[in-house]
Each structure stands twice: as structure tokens, then as C-alpha cells.
Write a protein that holds these residues in place. Structure first.
Motif: not given
Length: 104
Positions: A76-87
Motif C-alpha cells: 500500500g501507500w506510506v508517507f515517504a518521509a519515513y523511509l530511508d532509501c539507498a541510492g
């Protein structure tokens, strides 16, 4: 060679993190709500540290939302500010729990 470098720079700044490998990093320490759509009803929640992949993005009300999947299943959908993404470049990386140290 110059064409390759230009293509690499443009690809790195294309503005999408789709396919990015990410980790849930909610600074509140509570599970991150997963919604049926941006600002939609809550369908589940993810614990900090859970690995997810961004499979879609949408901006809504000036906020970036990410459609995430885990183990091949769309969650589903999440508020992206709470993801730590590599690259993902610094302008799009949230990393609230893992701030980057500027190079010296």
C-alpha cells in the motif's frame, strides 16, 4: 564517454525513487501506517527496520507518498518521509533516524 557521463547524471536526478530499496525509519518509533491510497484508510502497519521497495510515487498536498512492496507483494501507500532509501539523492532521502554526515 561524455554521453555516458551525461546519461548517468540525468538518470541520477530523474526525480523518482521507484525500485529503490528502503527501510522503514519512522522517528516516532511507532509502526508506520500503510494506507489503501495516499491519505486513505489504514490497511496495516510496518515496524521500523522493515525492508520495502518503492513501486510507485505520488505527490499529494505537497507531500510525497510511496507505494511500497515487500517480498514481491504490494502493501500500500506510506508517507515517504519515513523511509530511508539507498541510492536516493539527499533532496529526496528522508533518513530521519539516520541523518547523513556532510563530507569533510
Amino acid at each position: 564517454m561524455a554521453a555516458f557521463l551525461i546519461a548517468a547524471v540525468l538518470a541520477g536526478t530523474a526525480g523518482t525513487a521507484s525500485g529503490a530499496d528502503c527501510v522503514v525509519a519512522d522517528p516516532t518509533g511507532t509502526p508506520l501506517n500503510v494506507r489503501s491510497e495516499p491519505q486513505g484508510r489504514i490497511v496495516t502497519a510496518l515496524d521500523n527496520g522493515m525492508a520495502v521497495e518503492i513501486v510507485g510515487e505520488r505527490a499529494l498536498g505537497g507531500r510525497r507518498w510511496a507505494k511500497v512492496a515487500a517480498h514481491g507483494d504490494v502493501l500500500g501507500w506510506v508517507f515517504a518521509a519515513y523511509l530511508d532509501c539507498a541510492g536516493v539523492d539527499d533532496n529526496r532521502k528522508s533518513a530521519p533516524m539516520h541523518p547523513r554526515t556532510p563530507p569533510q
